[in-house]
Write an enzyme that holds these catalytic residues in place. Structure first.
Site, mmCIF file in Angstrom:
data_model
loop_
_atom_site.group_PDB
_atom_site.id
_atom_site.type_symbol
_atom_site.label_atom_id
_atom_site.label_comp_id
_atom_site.label_asym_id
_atom_site.label_seq_id
_atom_site.Cartn_x
_atom_site.Cartn_y
_atom_site.Cartn_z
ATOM 1 N N GLU A 21 7.799 20.140 33.695
ATOM 2 C CA GLU A 21 9.030 19.520 33.188
ATOM 3 C C GLU A 21 9.895 20.577 32.506
ATOM 4 O O GLU A 21 9.402 21.627 32.088
ATOM 5 C CB GLU A 21 8.660 18.445 32.143
ATOM 6 C CG GLU A 21 8.867 17.023 32.602
ATOM 7 C CD GLU A 21 10.342 16.619 32.699
ATOM 8 O OE1 GLU A 21 11.202 17.461 32.989
ATOM 9 O OE2 GLU A 21 10.617 15.432 32.489
ATOM 10 N N ASP A 22 11.167 20.262 32.360
ATOM 11 C CA ASP A 22 12.057 21.172 31.633
ATOM 12 C C ASP A 22 11.915 21.000 30.129
ATOM 13 O O ASP A 22 11.786 21.958 29.383
ATOM 14 C CB ASP A 22 13.526 20.973 32.066
ATOM 15 C CG ASP A 22 13.984 19.515 32.017
ATOM 16 O OD1 ASP A 22 13.163 18.618 31.716
ATOM 17 O OD2 ASP A 22 15.169 19.264 32.282
ATOM 18 N N ASP B 179 11.556 15.290 25.223
ATOM 19 C CA ASP B 179 12.450 14.894 24.133
ATOM 20 C C ASP B 179 11.839 13.648 23.478
ATOM 21 O O ASP B 179 10.967 13.761 22.613
ATOM 22 C CB ASP B 179 13.825 14.636 24.764
ATOM 23 C CG ASP B 179 14.901 14.248 23.774
ATOM 24 O OD1 ASP B 179 14.615 14.153 22.581
ATOM 25 O OD2 ASP B 179 16.045 14.016 24.196
ATOM 26 N N PHE C 167 21.561 19.767 21.756
ATOM 27 C CA PHE C 167 21.702 19.521 23.189
ATOM 28 C C PHE C 167 21.673 20.870 23.903
ATOM 29 O O PHE C 167 22.539 21.719 23.703
ATOM 30 C CB PHE C 167 22.983 18.757 23.520
ATOM 31 C CG PHE C 167 22.959 18.307 24.948
ATOM 32 C CD1 PHE C 167 22.119 17.276 25.340
ATOM 33 C CD2 PHE C 167 23.716 18.954 25.908
ATOM 34 C CE1 PHE C 167 22.041 16.888 26.680
ATOM 35 C CE2 PHE C 167 23.661 18.566 27.239
ATOM 36 C CZ PHE C 167 22.818 17.534 27.620
ATOM 37 N N ARG D 211 23.311 24.211 35.333
ATOM 38 C CA ARG D 211 21.871 24.398 35.581
ATOM 39 C C ARG D 211 21.569 25.832 36.012
ATOM 40 O O ARG D 211 20.456 26.309 35.864
ATOM 41 C CB ARG D 211 21.390 23.462 36.700
ATOM 42 C CG ARG D 211 21.432 21.992 36.355
ATOM 43 C CD ARG D 211 20.715 21.198 37.448
ATOM 44 N NE ARG D 211 21.069 19.795 37.412
ATOM 45 C CZ ARG D 211 20.493 18.885 36.634
ATOM 46 N NH1 ARG D 211 19.535 19.239 35.807
ATOM 47 N NH2 ARG D 211 20.879 17.619 36.681
HETATM 48 P P1 5GP Z 1 12.582 12.252 27.433
HETATM 49 O O1 5GP Z 1 12.168 11.171 28.398
HETATM 50 O O2 5GP Z 1 11.436 13.066 26.916
HETATM 51 O O3 5GP Z 1 13.442 11.691 26.320
HETATM 52 O O4 5GP Z 1 13.596 13.199 28.172
HETATM 53 C C1 5GP Z 1 13.260 13.929 29.253
HETATM 54 C C2 5GP Z 1 14.505 14.331 30.021
HETATM 55 O O5 5GP Z 1 15.719 14.214 29.260
HETATM 56 C C3 5GP Z 1 14.408 15.772 30.379
HETATM 57 O O6 5GP Z 1 13.675 15.949 31.563
HETATM 58 C C4 5GP Z 1 15.857 16.182 30.509
HETATM 59 O O7 5GP Z 1 16.310 15.900 31.809
HETATM 60 C C5 5GP Z 1 16.597 15.281 29.542
HETATM 61 N N1 5GP Z 1 16.895 15.999 28.280
HETATM 62 C C6 5GP Z 1 16.290 15.847 27.084
HETATM 63 N N2 5GP Z 1 16.818 16.676 26.161
HETATM 64 C C7 5GP Z 1 17.793 17.375 26.798
HETATM 65 C C8 5GP Z 1 18.704 18.411 26.383
HETATM 66 O O8 5GP Z 1 18.741 18.879 25.232
HETATM 67 N N3 5GP Z 1 19.554 18.876 27.349
HETATM 68 C C9 5GP Z 1 19.576 18.405 28.623
HETATM 69 N N4 5GP Z 1 20.442 18.944 29.463
HETATM 70 N N5 5GP Z 1 18.720 17.446 29.045
HETATM 71 C C10 5GP Z 1 17.838 16.941 28.141
#
Ligand code: 5GP
Length: 178
Positions: free
Chosen positions: A98-99, A102, A152, A165
């Site tokens: 995963e990237d 959050d 962000f 990206r």
């Molecule tokens: P989660 O389900 O853990 O809240 O979020 C996962 C997804 O939210 C990540 O795979 C990503 O695509 C997006 N995301 C969360 N934080 C960020 C951020 O700071 N920047 C961007 N561009 N995407 C984020």
């Protein structure tokens, strides 16, 4: 969003050095055992391709697509499986790439999905970035590159409304500057 307001958080060199360290840990853990590396599109694409280049064991790459963001900078709080077609992962080593974690809802969704559908040999979750402070779901990455604050982040796979990206570094904008 004004690209000039982007402040660099991790340079290309820092990212690549950390990826090499993560790969070293994984090479140690898996040895020569085959691994299914599952890249979560679109955000993890840069990280996944750079990471697997340093892995020494036999690798099969799979790509799945989930979405939780509204297109801009806020999460919808609901994970959608856009395309989650996977091969038979029973008795396989599975490494999810995963990237960023959050809220953790995406990670939880994926781990639950794998648990419900397969009896894997091992399941590990690897994320380049970990925003531990914003976690809602009770999940932890087995491997992560950098812990980050609630900013962000943009670049190296992470988008702003679909753009940026392709940046080789990771930057951030203060949320009130978006
Ligand atoms: P989660 O389900 O853990 O809240 O979020 C996962 C997804 O939210 C990540 O795979 C990503 O695509 C997006 N995301 C969360 N934080 C960020 C951020 O700071 N920047 C961007 N561009 N995407 C984020």
């Amino acid at each position: 969003m004004d690209i000039n307001k982007l402040k660099i958080l991790f340079t290309e060199e820092q990212i690549q050095a950390r990826i090499k360290e993560l790969a070293d840990e994984m090479n140690e853990f898996y040895g020569n055992d085959e691994v299914y590396a599952i890249c979560v599109l679109k955000g993890a694409v840069m990280f996944a391709v750079d990471l697997v280049k340093h892995l020494n064991m036999p690798i099969k790459m799979e790509f799945i697509r989930l979405s939780s963001y509204n297109g801009g900078t806020s999460t919808s709080g609901k994970v959608n499986a856009v395309d989650i077609s996977l091969p038979d992962l029973n008795e396989k080593n599975v490494l999810i790439i995963e990237d960023i974690v959050d809220t953790g809802l995406t990670a939880k969704f994926l781990l639950d999905f794998l648990n419900c559908n397969f009896h894997t040999k091992s399941t590990k979750f690897c994320s380049l970035l970990d925003k531990k402070i914003t976690r809602i779901a009770d999940v932890d990455a087995d491997y992560y590159g950098f812990e980050v604050d609630d900013k962000f982040l943009i670049g190296y796979g992470l988008d702003y409304d679909g753009y940026y990206r392709n940046l080789r570094y990771i930057g951030y904008v203060e949320k009130d500057a978006l």
